[in-house]
Design an enzyme around this catalytic site. Sequence first.
Site, PDB file in Angstrom:
ATOM      1  N   ASN A  13     -41.970 -57.598 -17.598  1.00 16.94           N
ATOM      2  CA  ASN A  13     -40.681 -57.846 -16.952  1.00 16.94           C
ATOM      3  C   ASN A  13     -40.977 -58.371 -15.544  1.00 16.94           C
ATOM      4  O   ASN A  13     -41.177 -57.599 -14.609  1.00 16.94           O
ATOM      5  CB  ASN A  13     -39.891 -56.532 -16.918  1.00 16.94           C
ATOM      6  CG  ASN A  13     -38.559 -56.666 -16.209  1.00 16.94           C
ATOM      7  OD1 ASN A  13     -38.253 -57.688 -15.619  1.00 16.94           O
ATOM      8  ND2 ASN A  13     -37.772 -55.602 -16.242  1.00 16.94           N
ATOM      9  N   ARG A  94     -39.151 -60.045 -20.789  1.00 17.18           N
ATOM     10  CA  ARG A  94     -37.749 -60.022 -20.392  1.00 17.18           C
ATOM     11  C   ARG A  94     -37.433 -61.365 -19.749  1.00 17.18           C
ATOM     12  O   ARG A  94     -38.127 -61.801 -18.814  1.00 17.18           O
ATOM     13  CB  ARG A  94     -37.508 -58.926 -19.366  1.00 17.18           C
ATOM     14  CG  ARG A  94     -36.069 -58.934 -18.907  1.00 17.18           C
ATOM     15  CD  ARG A  94     -35.880 -58.270 -17.586  1.00 17.18           C
ATOM     16  NE  ARG A  94     -34.477 -58.288 -17.215  1.00 17.18           N
ATOM     17  CZ  ARG A  94     -34.035 -57.980 -16.016  1.00 17.18           C
ATOM     18  NH1 ARG A  94     -34.884 -57.648 -15.060  1.00 17.18           N
ATOM     19  NH2 ARG A  94     -32.754 -58.025 -15.749  1.00 17.18           N
ATOM     20  N   HIS A 185     -28.571 -58.022 -17.341  1.00 12.27           N
ATOM     21  CA  HIS A 185     -28.898 -56.615 -17.636  1.00 12.27           C
ATOM     22  C   HIS A 185     -28.481 -56.196 -19.039  1.00 12.27           C
ATOM     23  O   HIS A 185     -28.331 -55.000 -19.320  1.00 12.27           O
ATOM     24  CB  HIS A 185     -28.195 -55.632 -16.666  1.00 12.27           C
ATOM     25  CG  HIS A 185     -28.692 -55.666 -15.275  1.00 12.27           C
ATOM     26  ND1 HIS A 185     -27.861 -55.500 -14.197  1.00 12.27           N
ATOM     27  CD2 HIS A 185     -29.934 -55.829 -14.780  1.00 12.27           C
ATOM     28  CE1 HIS A 185     -28.571 -55.566 -13.087  1.00 12.27           C
ATOM     29  NE2 HIS A 185     -29.829 -55.773 -13.421  1.00 12.27           N
ATOM     30  N   HIS A 213     -24.950 -50.106 -14.790  1.00 11.78           N
ATOM     31  CA  HIS A 213     -26.389 -50.195 -14.524  1.00 11.78           C
ATOM     32  C   HIS A 213     -26.548 -50.430 -13.026  1.00 11.78           C
ATOM     33  O   HIS A 213     -26.255 -51.521 -12.519  1.00 11.78           O
ATOM     34  CB  HIS A 213     -27.027 -51.335 -15.330  1.00 11.78           C
ATOM     35  CG  HIS A 213     -28.479 -51.519 -15.001  1.00 11.78           C
ATOM     36  ND1 HIS A 213     -29.491 -51.081 -15.820  1.00 11.78           N
ATOM     37  CD2 HIS A 213     -29.086 -52.062 -13.920  1.00 11.78           C
ATOM     38  CE1 HIS A 213     -30.658 -51.347 -15.251  1.00 11.78           C
ATOM     39  NE2 HIS A 213     -30.438 -51.951 -14.097  1.00 11.78           N
ATOM     40  N   LEU A 214     -26.988 -49.390 -12.311  1.00  5.67           N
ATOM     41  CA  LEU A 214     -27.085 -49.489 -10.856  1.00  5.67           C
ATOM     42  C   LEU A 214     -28.538 -49.390 -10.427  1.00  5.67           C
ATOM     43  O   LEU A 214     -29.127 -48.301 -10.384  1.00  5.67           O
ATOM     44  CB  LEU A 214     -26.271 -48.361 -10.208  1.00  5.67           C
ATOM     45  CG  LEU A 214     -24.849 -48.159 -10.744  1.00  5.67           C
ATOM     46  CD1 LEU A 214     -24.205 -46.932 -10.108  1.00  5.67           C
ATOM     47  CD2 LEU A 214     -24.002 -49.404 -10.491  1.00  5.67           C
ATOM     48  N   GLY A 215     -29.140 -50.538 -10.176  1.00  5.09           N
ATOM     49  CA  GLY A 215     -30.512 -50.558  -9.669  1.00  5.09           C
ATOM     50  C   GLY A 215     -30.509 -51.461  -8.465  1.00  5.09           C
ATOM     51  O   GLY A 215     -29.476 -51.590  -7.789  1.00  5.09           O
ATOM     52  N   ASN A 216     -31.616 -52.106  -8.192  1.00  2.00           N
ATOM     53  CA  ASN A 216     -31.619 -53.074  -7.097  1.00  2.00           C
ATOM     54  C   ASN A 216     -30.634 -54.201  -7.413  1.00  2.00           C
ATOM     55  O   ASN A 216     -29.875 -54.648  -6.562  1.00  2.00           O
ATOM     56  CB  ASN A 216     -33.029 -53.603  -6.927  1.00  2.00           C
ATOM     57  CG  ASN A 216     -33.334 -53.800  -5.483  1.00  2.00           C
ATOM     58  OD1 ASN A 216     -32.485 -53.577  -4.608  1.00  2.00           O
ATOM     59  ND2 ASN A 216     -34.531 -54.241  -5.211  1.00  2.00           N
ATOM     60  N   GLY A 217     -30.647 -54.635  -8.676  1.00  2.00           N
ATOM     61  CA  GLY A 217     -29.544 -55.449  -9.196  1.00  2.00           C
ATOM     62  C   GLY A 217     -28.569 -54.485  -9.842  1.00  2.00           C
ATOM     63  O   GLY A 217     -29.004 -53.453 -10.356  1.00  2.00           O
ATOM     64  N   ARG A 246     -28.042 -58.427  -2.824  1.00  2.00           N
ATOM     65  CA  ARG A 246     -27.071 -59.449  -3.238  1.00  2.00           C
ATOM     66  C   ARG A 246     -25.655 -58.993  -2.903  1.00  2.00           C
ATOM     67  O   ARG A 246     -25.328 -57.814  -3.040  1.00  2.00           O
ATOM     68  CB  ARG A 246     -27.182 -59.702  -4.746  1.00  2.00           C
ATOM     69  CG  ARG A 246     -28.355 -60.559  -5.112  1.00  2.00           C
ATOM     70  CD  ARG A 246     -28.527 -60.665  -6.614  1.00  2.00           C
ATOM     71  NE  ARG A 246     -29.699 -59.940  -7.049  1.00  2.00           N
ATOM     72  CZ  ARG A 246     -29.948 -59.582  -8.294  1.00  2.00           C
ATOM     73  NH1 ARG A 246     -29.101 -59.876  -9.249  1.00  2.00           N
ATOM     74  NH2 ARG A 246     -31.044 -58.920  -8.594  1.00  2.00           N
ATOM     75  N   ASP A 288     -33.192 -49.718   0.045  1.00  2.00           N
ATOM     76  CA  ASP A 288     -33.708 -48.619  -0.773  1.00  2.00           C
ATOM     77  C   ASP A 288     -32.739 -47.445  -0.714  1.00  2.00           C
ATOM     78  O   ASP A 288     -32.459 -46.923   0.372  1.00  2.00           O
ATOM     79  CB  ASP A 288     -35.091 -48.202  -0.255  1.00  2.00           C
ATOM     80  CG  ASP A 288     -35.750 -47.217  -1.199  1.00  2.00           C
ATOM     81  OD1 ASP A 288     -35.027 -46.476  -1.911  1.00  2.00           O
ATOM     82  OD2 ASP A 288     -36.986 -47.189  -1.245  1.00  2.00           O
ATOM     83  N   ARG A 290     -33.020 -44.425  -1.377  1.00  2.00           N
ATOM     84  CA  ARG A 290     -33.521 -43.162  -0.818  1.00  2.00           C
ATOM     85  C   ARG A 290     -33.142 -43.065   0.659  1.00  2.00           C
ATOM     86  O   ARG A 290     -32.799 -41.995   1.154  1.00  2.00           O
ATOM     87  CB  ARG A 290     -35.034 -43.066  -1.007  1.00  2.00           C
ATOM     88  CG  ARG A 290     -35.390 -42.701  -2.435  1.00  2.00           C
ATOM     89  CD  ARG A 290     -36.839 -42.967  -2.733  1.00  2.00           C
ATOM     90  NE  ARG A 290     -36.974 -44.348  -3.175  1.00  2.00           N
ATOM     91  CZ  ARG A 290     -37.568 -44.716  -4.300  1.00  2.00           C
ATOM     92  NH1 ARG A 290     -38.086 -43.807  -5.087  1.00  2.00           N
ATOM     93  NH2 ARG A 290     -37.653 -45.984  -4.641  1.00  2.00           N
ATOM     94  N   GLU A 339     -29.290 -43.250 -12.123  1.00  2.47           N
ATOM     95  CA  GLU A 339     -29.965 -42.089 -12.698  1.00  2.47           C
ATOM     96  C   GLU A 339     -30.406 -41.066 -11.657  1.00  2.47           C
ATOM     97  O   GLU A 339     -30.682 -39.920 -12.001  1.00  2.47           O
ATOM     98  CB  GLU A 339     -31.229 -42.545 -13.454  1.00  2.47           C
ATOM     99  CG  GLU A 339     -30.936 -43.297 -14.719  1.00  2.47           C
ATOM    100  CD  GLU A 339     -32.178 -43.975 -15.292  1.00  2.47           C
ATOM    101  OE1 GLU A 339     -33.288 -43.433 -15.166  1.00  2.47           O
ATOM    102  OE2 GLU A 339     -32.021 -45.074 -15.863  1.00  2.47           O
ATOM    103  N   GLU A 390     -35.702 -50.056 -20.567  1.00  2.00           N
ATOM    104  CA  GLU A 390     -35.686 -51.474 -20.937  1.00  2.00           C
ATOM    105  C   GLU A 390     -36.983 -51.875 -21.645  1.00  2.00           C
ATOM    106  O   GLU A 390     -36.977 -52.718 -22.537  1.00  2.00           O
ATOM    107  CB  GLU A 390     -35.469 -52.338 -19.694  1.00  2.00           C
ATOM    108  CG  GLU A 390     -34.029 -52.260 -19.207  1.00  2.00           C
ATOM    109  CD  GLU A 390     -33.840 -52.876 -17.834  1.00  2.00           C
ATOM    110  OE1 GLU A 390     -34.265 -52.251 -16.839  1.00  2.00           O
ATOM    111  OE2 GLU A 390     -33.281 -53.975 -17.752  1.00  2.00           O
TER     112      GLU A 390
END
Length: 405
Positions: A13, A94, A185, A213-217, A246, A288, A290, A339, A390
Site C-alpha cells: 500500500n 492498493r 477508501h 473511516h477516520l485516518g490521515n485521510g 486535506r 497527528d 495524538r 479506532e 485493509e
Amino acid sequence: MDKKLNNLIFVLNCGSSSIKFAILNPNNKKKYLSGLVECLFLSETYIKWQCLGVKYKKKIGSNVSHEDALNFIIDKVLKKQEDILKNLIGIGHRVVHGGAKIKKSTLINNDVIKCIQDAVSFAPLHNPANLIGIKIIIEKYPSLSRKNVAVFDTSFYQKMPETSFLYAIPYNFYKKYGIRRYGAHGTSHNYVAYQASIMLNKKFKSLNIITCHLGNGASISAICNGICVDTSMGLTPLEGLVMGTRSGDLDPSIIFFMNKNLNLSINEIEIILNKKSGLLGLSGISNDFRYFEKNYYFKKHAKRSVDVFCHRLSKYIASYMSLMENRLDAVIFTGGIGENVPLIRELTLSSLSILGFKINSEFNLSMIRGKSGLITEYPSRPVFVIATDEELAIAQETNNILNKK
Ligand code: ADP
C-alpha cells in the site's frame, strides 16, 4: 519456522507519504510480516516492521523517496526472509483510483498500468505512488510479474446512484471527461461493513449502516441494503471530511479568491488544500491526532481543530441517515483515529443526541488499539468501533482474482 507456510500474498500500500506492507495467508488470515514506512520526504523517515512476532524499528534516512523506501523494504527486510518469499503466490497492490474505466480488482498488465496512469489527475497524490510500487515490484520479482493484482479504492462505489455521484455542473463534463464523484477508501469501508454484518447477525445485502473511516485521510460512506449509496470523497480524495492535511469540503470560490486576489498559482493552491490544510492547517502545528488528544482541553488551536473535524463529521452522519430507507442498523468508526480516539467519538455523537445517539463512556474508553465493539447504550442507535484490516482485505481479493484465472 512455521511448517504450514504456504499460499502467501504480499500486500503493498504505497501512500502519498507512507508505505504499508504485509505478507499474509488470505485463508487463515495469519500475518507473517507487516510494516510501515512513515514520513517520506521529511527530515527523518522511519521504518517499523514486525516479522514472526519480532519487532524492529530503524531510521532509513532523510528526504527518503518512495523508490528508496521500497528498495530498503526489498533489500533489507524481505531478502532475509527466504522461506516466506519462496511461498509467495501473488502480490496485491492498493490503488486509489481506477478512473472511469476500471470498475473492479484486476490482474496488472500494461493496459491496466495505462488506466492507472490516466487516472493520475483524479488522485494526484496517490496514483503516482501506487505506480512506483507496481513498477519496482514487477522489476524485483520477475517470476511473479503475472501475479500482481490491483485492488482499487474506487470499486466499492460502482453501484452508487447518479443522484449521489453527479456534480451539479454542465452534464457534458461528466459524459465527456468523467468528472463525477468516485469515492475512496472503498476497501476499508467494504471490510468493516462485512464485519458489521457478522456482528449484527444480518445478511450483507440487507445491511443499512454508515461507516466512518477516520485516518490521515478520512471519508464516510452510506450503505443501504448492502450497497454504497453515497460517500464523502469525490472526483479526488480531497472532498468531504476534514483530514490530516486535506481541507475536505469547501466553497470552490476560495480557489478563485486565492488565485485572483492573493496571486497564488493553481499548483500552490493544490498544495495548500492537499498538504497544508485540514488539522495541520487549522492548528498550525500538527496532523497527528495524538497531539490533539493530549492538548484538546489545554490549547485553543487544538480544540478549534478537533471541533471543526467533529462538526463536519456529525453533519455528514446526520445527512446520511436520510439515505437509510427507514432503518439505520449501526454507525461504524474505523481507521487510525476512529479506532483509537474516544474523544472524537464522544464529541461527534454528543452533537447527534437529537437523532437518538447516546454514548456509553466506559465502553467508548475501552475501544482502543484494535478492539472492536459497541460504544453506545440502550436505547441508543447502535454505534460500533470496528478495526479495519485493509491488508487482509487486499490479500483476500488478490487471492480471489488469482484463483479466477
Ligand atoms: P492513513 O491510512 O490514512 O495513513 P491511519 O488510518 O493509519 O491513516 O491513521 C493515521 C491517524 O491516526 C493519524 O492522525 C494518527 O495520529 C492517528 N492515530 C493512530 N494511532 C493513534 C492513537 N493510538 N491515538 C491517537 N491517534 C492515533
